[in-house]
Design a protein around this motif. Sequence first.
Motif, mmCIF file in Angstrom:
data_model
loop_
_atom_site.group_PDB
_atom_site.id
_atom_site.type_symbol
_atom_site.label_atom_id
_atom_site.label_comp_id
_atom_site.label_asym_id
_atom_site.label_seq_id
_atom_site.Cartn_x
_atom_site.Cartn_y
_atom_site.Cartn_z
ATOM 1 N N MET A 164 0.853 -1.182 0.000
ATOM 2 C CA MET A 164 0.000 0.000 0.000
ATOM 3 C C MET A 164 0.890 1.234 0.000
ATOM 4 O O MET A 164 1.803 1.345 0.828
ATOM 5 C CB MET A 164 -0.912 0.006 1.233
ATOM 6 C CG MET A 164 -1.523 1.359 1.577
ATOM 7 S SD MET A 164 -2.657 1.995 0.317
ATOM 8 C CE MET A 164 -4.096 0.989 0.644
ATOM 9 N N ASP A 165 0.640 2.161 -0.919
ATOM 10 C CA ASP A 165 1.353 3.437 -0.955
ATOM 11 C C ASP A 165 0.315 4.551 -0.939
ATOM 12 O O ASP A 165 -0.292 4.870 -1.958
ATOM 13 C CB ASP A 165 2.230 3.533 -2.205
ATOM 14 C CG ASP A 165 3.083 4.799 -2.230
ATOM 15 O OD1 ASP A 165 2.868 5.683 -1.372
ATOM 16 O OD2 ASP A 165 3.961 4.905 -3.105
ATOM 17 N N SER A 166 0.085 5.133 0.230
ATOM 18 C CA SER A 166 -0.957 6.138 0.386
ATOM 19 C C SER A 166 -0.672 7.401 -0.411
ATOM 20 O O SER A 166 -1.594 8.164 -0.719
ATOM 21 C CB SER A 166 -1.119 6.497 1.870
ATOM 22 O OG SER A 166 -1.508 5.374 2.628
ATOM 23 N N LYS A 216 -2.997 2.664 -5.455
ATOM 24 C CA LYS A 216 -2.326 2.711 -4.156
ATOM 25 C C LYS A 216 -2.066 1.317 -3.579
ATOM 26 O O LYS A 216 -1.124 1.128 -2.830
ATOM 27 C CB LYS A 216 -3.159 3.539 -3.179
ATOM 28 C CG LYS A 216 -3.420 4.969 -3.667
ATOM 29 C CD LYS A 216 -4.215 5.776 -2.666
ATOM 30 C CE LYS A 216 -4.624 7.131 -3.227
ATOM 31 N NZ LYS A 216 -3.479 7.969 -3.604
ATOM 32 N N ARG A 217 -2.892 0.346 -3.925
ATOM 33 C CA ARG A 217 -2.754 -1.008 -3.372
ATOM 34 C C ARG A 217 -2.432 -1.977 -4.508
ATOM 35 O O ARG A 217 -3.108 -1.998 -5.541
ATOM 36 C CB ARG A 217 -4.055 -1.436 -2.687
ATOM 37 C CG ARG A 217 -3.951 -2.709 -1.849
ATOM 38 C CD ARG A 217 -5.316 -3.088 -1.297
ATOM 39 N NE ARG A 217 -5.871 -2.058 -0.440
ATOM 40 C CZ ARG A 217 -5.822 -2.065 0.886
ATOM 41 N NH1 ARG A 217 -5.261 -3.082 1.509
ATOM 42 N NH2 ARG A 217 -6.372 -1.093 1.587
ATOM 43 N N SER A 218 -1.386 -2.784 -4.313
ATOM 44 C CA SER A 218 -0.985 -3.743 -5.339
ATOM 45 C C SER A 218 -0.553 -5.038 -4.679
ATOM 46 O O SER A 218 -0.348 -5.096 -3.461
ATOM 47 C CB SER A 218 0.152 -3.181 -6.194
ATOM 48 O OG SER A 218 1.277 -2.878 -5.388
ATOM 49 N N ALA A 219 -0.403 -6.078 -5.484
ATOM 50 C CA ALA A 219 -0.014 -7.389 -4.955
ATOM 51 C C ALA A 219 0.755 -8.168 -5.998
ATOM 52 O O ALA A 219 0.620 -7.939 -7.205
ATOM 53 C CB ALA A 219 -1.250 -8.187 -4.514
ATOM 54 N N TRP A 261 3.340 0.631 3.160
ATOM 55 C CA TRP A 261 3.705 -0.628 3.804
ATOM 56 C C TRP A 261 3.710 -1.749 2.765
ATOM 57 O O TRP A 261 3.026 -1.677 1.751
ATOM 58 C CB TRP A 261 2.783 -0.980 4.970
ATOM 59 C CG TRP A 261 1.297 -0.995 4.705
ATOM 60 C CD1 TRP A 261 0.400 -0.007 4.990
ATOM 61 C CD2 TRP A 261 0.514 -2.078 4.132
ATOM 62 N NE1 TRP A 261 -0.872 -0.379 4.628
ATOM 63 C CE2 TRP A 261 -0.831 -1.650 4.106
ATOM 64 C CE3 TRP A 261 0.828 -3.349 3.648
ATOM 65 C CZ2 TRP A 261 -1.861 -2.449 3.611
ATOM 66 C CZ3 TRP A 261 -0.193 -4.152 3.150
ATOM 67 C CH2 TRP A 261 -1.513 -3.701 3.140
ATOM 68 N N THR A 262 4.530 -2.759 3.055
ATOM 69 C CA THR A 262 4.593 -3.959 2.223
ATOM 70 C C THR A 262 4.555 -5.173 3.133
ATOM 71 O O THR A 262 5.356 -5.285 4.063
ATOM 72 C CB THR A 262 5.868 -3.992 1.366
ATOM 73 O OG1 THR A 262 5.854 -2.878 0.476
ATOM 74 C CG2 THR A 262 5.938 -5.280 0.551
ATOM 75 N N VAL A 320 7.005 2.601 6.136
ATOM 76 C CA VAL A 320 7.614 3.933 6.014
ATOM 77 C C VAL A 320 6.592 4.924 6.550
ATOM 78 O O VAL A 320 5.417 4.925 6.112
ATOM 79 C CB VAL A 320 7.970 4.274 4.558
ATOM 80 C CG1 VAL A 320 8.519 5.698 4.478
ATOM 81 C CG2 VAL A 320 8.997 3.278 4.011
ATOM 82 N N ALA A 321 7.008 5.754 7.509
ATOM 83 C CA ALA A 321 6.074 6.678 8.142
ATOM 84 C C ALA A 321 6.747 8.017 8.401
ATOM 85 O O ALA A 321 7.971 8.080 8.591
ATOM 86 C CB ALA A 321 5.544 6.100 9.449
#
Length: 381
Positions: free
Chosen positions: A57-59, A65-68, A361-362, A374-375
């Motif tokens: 997820m990359d906001s 934004k969401r991939s798999a 996040w991954t 990452v935040a």
Amino acid sequence: MLQLAQGAFTAAQVKAALHAVGGARRIAYRFAHLTKDDVFIRDITSLVQADQGSISMDSSADQIKRSATLTVKDDGQINWPQDRIQVYAQLCVPPGRILAGQYSGAWVEWPQGIFLLSSPTRKYQGLNRYRDVQAYDAMQVLTDVGFTARCIINEGDNYVEFVKGILTDAGITKINIDPCDKTIPTWMDWSPDTSRLDVANQLLQLINYQTLHVDENGYFTSHPYQTPQVRPEEYVYTTDDQSVIFTGATDTADYFSVPNTWIGVVSEPNDLYLTYTYTNDDPNSPTSTVSRGHAVTKYIDVQATDLDSLQGLVQQQASKDSMIHQVSFSTAIMPIHSYDDVYHFTHKNLGIDSKFEEQSWTMPLQAGGQMQHVANEVVPI
């Protein structure tokens, strides 16, 4: 973040299981085969090699934004260009003891996304055929389904209802956008080659809404934007005796060129000239006018429908510009993460004890995997 309490289990019980209190964690994954309309066809958990997959997820991403990544046994029953796969993460609560070869706890689960299947490549393992799939959330539909003529919004049209119409005209039915009573002050139009996503996000920005994202259940979602400074903390990560944080965290920060005064100007879409100045004068902020002793000014050309929206957009930009302290860290699998999460992060070795907003996040789809985060620190402004 997703809800901790599940069925008969309280939030405290589920959190204890996530943090392996009283026993080792037990994580598993479930996979469902869906139609293009997200209708359940069958369970395909036995077909997916979960330990070779991951979800990200990359906001902050502009579009998807969401991939798999998934490796799926091809049994000839999946229509790869059309069908979808839904992923669930499962947790045994409580971890408990192993009785008769099975864990004594019950399973709870959280959805992790519904994915369109793109460019599956074939490979063979013995007599079995597998597909390595790059999968994406349904935002891809808004970039694929174009307009057939100029897109026109007329004076008096409701912003949110028009955005919903853009989605439903593309065949999207799962929509979760908060209603709004604001209407367009003057007509606007876009050429046919403009993507539906770009038009929708431009209109949502005018009323200070979030850009569209697709949630873990496949709903196209947007709400009025709130800066992370005013949002409550949804979880706590800390390096204590129940920590799920692995070693190797890093942090970076560069305060040198961060503004502390923002001037937003609107001169369209209705020929109304608006201006708004926001100043970070918080003495607890390292980049404020008080801490620096002088102003560092940034001018912003903003599209907004009224002064209220302009103020929100300028404050949004001020918040993003000020959050320049970033941490990267890994945890055990935490399947409760969603989109743009806000939590408290304490890391004794790094000397960090503050509120953070998750940027990306991954999560590897394996029980013993390490989830990457990452935040950015939420700085008072």
